[in-house]
Design an enzyme around this catalytic site. Structure first.
Site: not given
Length: 667
Positions: A34, A36-38, A113, A115, A117, A136, A170, A222, A310, A404, A407, A422, A427
């Site tokens: 990391d 080196e990348y930075d 594949e 699905k 969520d 979409r 997705e 996909y 599903k 409340c 109190c 409250c 309180c």
């Protein structure tokens, strides 16, 4: 440096950094540290600062940029983004296979594949450049969310493919990101997201891309809307080609020669989905051959060549016995459903949050009702609906109090908030919750002061403020129930030891609104002392990375209160440390065995708490993460290590026991 040389150097850096990003975010196989990348990224930023006219759209510096939008523009999909018809059982899948083969015995090969969520999106590339990303929407018209999609590191900003290419996939929020986000929202007294899908959708519809960038989203691609000049003949080939171009595709897809193989795949993932690091809600089954797809065609709403199986929603029916109210340390009143115990998604549920009064009204929830509940995202117990047909007439409507319950002060609803609150600073419920938070593990970490002990001390009027904890005397503690010589000695020693805690623990323990453990550490590392932080202006605060306007406002307001000044003066007089004494950002021990290493902790520790081990590793230059992957260098396994241990063995990761960690720390 002359402009031509700068242009060549910028081009080389962009190409190299994009390759490294692909290896890290798509292949999960980083080829450089990391650091080196930075360093290369800093070099690129400096060149772009000197020659802003040479900045290209595919530069990794353009992932998050620009001002917040006023609104999202509409995008017309050239090829509609249709939804899929659903299958709910094996027979539905067999019927789909029969339709796909035209009612004959003709062999049809399928691709299955997972699905995901999340949120369906499309990405458009023109002559190799990412030019537009959209939701979409209704299938024909979506919203332009290009700036937010650029914050997803696994989406390439350029590809080696000419012409126009529109691909679909997705966007989703991994479990780890979801849990971290909700933890942060709860710390800031914000309502948590119900599930990862809502969190992903909400993140990508933020008008400020900097917010989306902090949410750590990911994506799987996909499908294709348009692809000029493509000679691919099957969906499986298409997935391979997308992967070859640098897109992240889900590796769990499978080609199936028969519907029986499809059903086996569905059965396997129905059982195995809890082991994934992201949420899925079914299986997508597609005819593999693209010519056959064209022959089968489309209905008005969905393709005939694909179907979504599903997973059955795991729900349970139970009885609502009561609604309890709790007062948080910032005064928010939260109603909680008290249920007859019921098992769901592998655990017994007896309580479910009802969030606020509006939700109770919307769902017409009454005490005594029969409720359907589920675990939203398989994580959070949630009321799905009320079975009003089972009412007997004895059910009681629930009324939120106007005062409340702790109190008696009038409850108020602040502007733009749905929760009742409250606002009495004295309180007792808020004071007690504040004390429980102050002594908790992530705050001052005072052993022996659990929730019940704090409540006992508060009710006996031995403590009222945080400072009172440091005035507790042995004799008054020994008079209390379940307080013996040894436990009192240990408790007083732990209270005394907490005085030496680094500043960030005290900051978090004070319970400043919107300031969680991470923000507290950021502030402590930046300002070093409580005095410096107390004197910080709004502008000083927002200049700190990760400290936003709401946080800065809250800090300034908090320290302007007279009672806060009195409390801090009191704590100083009791010799509490008010300085940051943890590792500085630049002081990680480069010679440590943990320097630059990614470490995972698993199982029960005996010598250290999990947070102690984490802080020790981080102080020696290591990074502690929650899940095992190819990027993990060391797994430290305690008792009952479980699946992380098994995965580390399979990946050939170096596995330590707790004694090895202790030895390194002592050395």
């Amino acid at each position: 440096m002359d402009k031509q040389k700068a242009e060549n150097q910028i081009k080389a850096l962009v190409e190299l950094l994009n390759q490294y990003g692909y290896e890290y975010y798509v292949l999960d196989q980083p080829s450089v540290p990391d650091a080196e990348y930075d360093e290369l990224l800093r070099e690129l930023r400096q060149l772009e600062k000197e020659f802003p006219e040479l900045i290209t759209d595919d530069s990794p510096t353009q992932r998050v940029g620009g001002k917040p939008l006023d609104a999202f523009k509409k995008v017309q999909h050239n090829v509609p983004m249709l939804s899929l018809s659903n299958a709910f059982n094996e027979q539905d899948l067999r019927d789909f296979a029969k339709r796909a083969s035209g009612g004959t015995e003709e062999a049809v090969t399928f691709v299955c594949e997972l699905k995901i969520d999340g949120l369906a999106i499309s990405l458009t590339y023109e002559n190799g450049k990412f030019v537009r990303g959209a939701t979409r929407g209704d299938g024909n018209t979506g919203e332009d969310i290009t700036t937010n999609l650029k914050t997803i590191r696994s989406i390439p900003l350029s590809i080696k493919e000419r012409g126009t290419l529109e691909i679909r996939g997705e966007a989703f929020m991994p479990h780890k990101s979801f849990l971290a986000l909700n933890e942060a929202r709860e710390e800031q007294e914000e309502e948590p997201f119900a599930n990862p899908r809502n969190a992903a959708a909400g993140s990508l519809r933020q008008l400020d891309p900097k917010i989306a960038a902090k949410r750590n989203l990911d994506i799987f691609l996909y499908g294709v809307g348009e692809w000029e000049g493509s000679a691919i003949s099957s969906h499986g080939e298409r997935l391979e080609k997308l992967k070859e171009l640098g897109f992240k595709t889900n590796p769990e897809w499978k080609k199936c020669s028969t519907i029986e193989e499809v059903i086996e795949y569905v059965t396997y993932w129905t059982k195995e989905r809890p082991n994934l690091s992201y949420e899925i809600d079914g299986i997508v089954v597609k005819v593999d051959n693209l010519e056959q797809q064209e022959e089968l065609g489309y209905t008005a709403r969905s393709p005939r060549w694909a179907i979504a199986y599903k997973f059955p929603a795991e729900e349970a029916i139970t009885k609502l016995r009561d609604i309890e109210l709790s007062i948080g340390r910032t005064g928010v009143v939260t109603p909680t459903a008290i249920l007859d115990p019921v098992k769901i998604a592998g655990s017994t549920v007896q309580r479910a949050t009802l969030h606020n009064e509006d939700l109770i009204r919307e769902q017409d929830i009454r005490i005594g009702d029969t409720l359907v509940i589920k675990k939203a995202g398989d994580i959070i117990p949630k009321v799905v609906r009320t079975l009003t047909e089972k009412r007997t007439g004895e059910e009681k409507e629930f009324q939120m109090p106007t005062d409340c319950p702790a109190c008696g002060s009038e409850l108020v609803r602040l502007e733009e908030e749905v929760a009742l609150r409250c606002i009495n600073p004295n309180c007792p419920a808020q004071l007690m919750e504040g004390l429980i938070h102050y002594v908790s593990r992530n705050a001052m970490n005072i052993d022996g002061l659990g929730e019940k002990v704090v409540m006992q001390l508060f009710q006996e009027k031995l403590i009222h403020t945080m400072a009172d904890l440091y005035r507790l005397e042995r004799e008054e503690l020994l008079r209390l129930e379940r307080m013996g010589e040894k436990s009192v000695t240990n408790l007083l020693e732990s209270i005394e030891a907490s005085k030496e805690n680094s500043l960030e623990r005290l900051l978090f323990g004070l319970g400043i609104r919107f300031i969680g453990a991470k923000a507290a550490k950021t502030l402590a590392m930046e300002f070093k002392t409580m005095d410096a932080l107390q004197q910080a202006t709004f502008d000083d605060l927002i200049a700190v990375d990760e400290i936003g306007d709401k946080m800065a406002d809250s800090i300034v307001q908090y320290f302007s209160e007279d009672k806060v000044t009195e409390l801090l003066d009191d704590l100083r007089s009791l010799n509490l440390n008010m300085e940051y004494n943890g590792p500085r950002k630049s002081e990680a021990d480069n010679d440590s065995i943990f320097a630059g290493k990614t470490v995972v902790l698993t199982g029960k520790m005996e010598e250290f708490t999990r947070n102690e081990a984490k802080e020790l590793i981080e102080s020696m230059g290591g990074a502690v993460t929650g899940s095992v992957s190819k990027k993990t260098d060391i797994l430290i396994a305690g008792i009952d290590a479980g699946s992380k241990y098994d995965k580390a063995q399979k990946l050939g990761i170096d596995i330590w026991n707790e004694q090895q960690l202790k030895t390194v720390v002592e050395e």
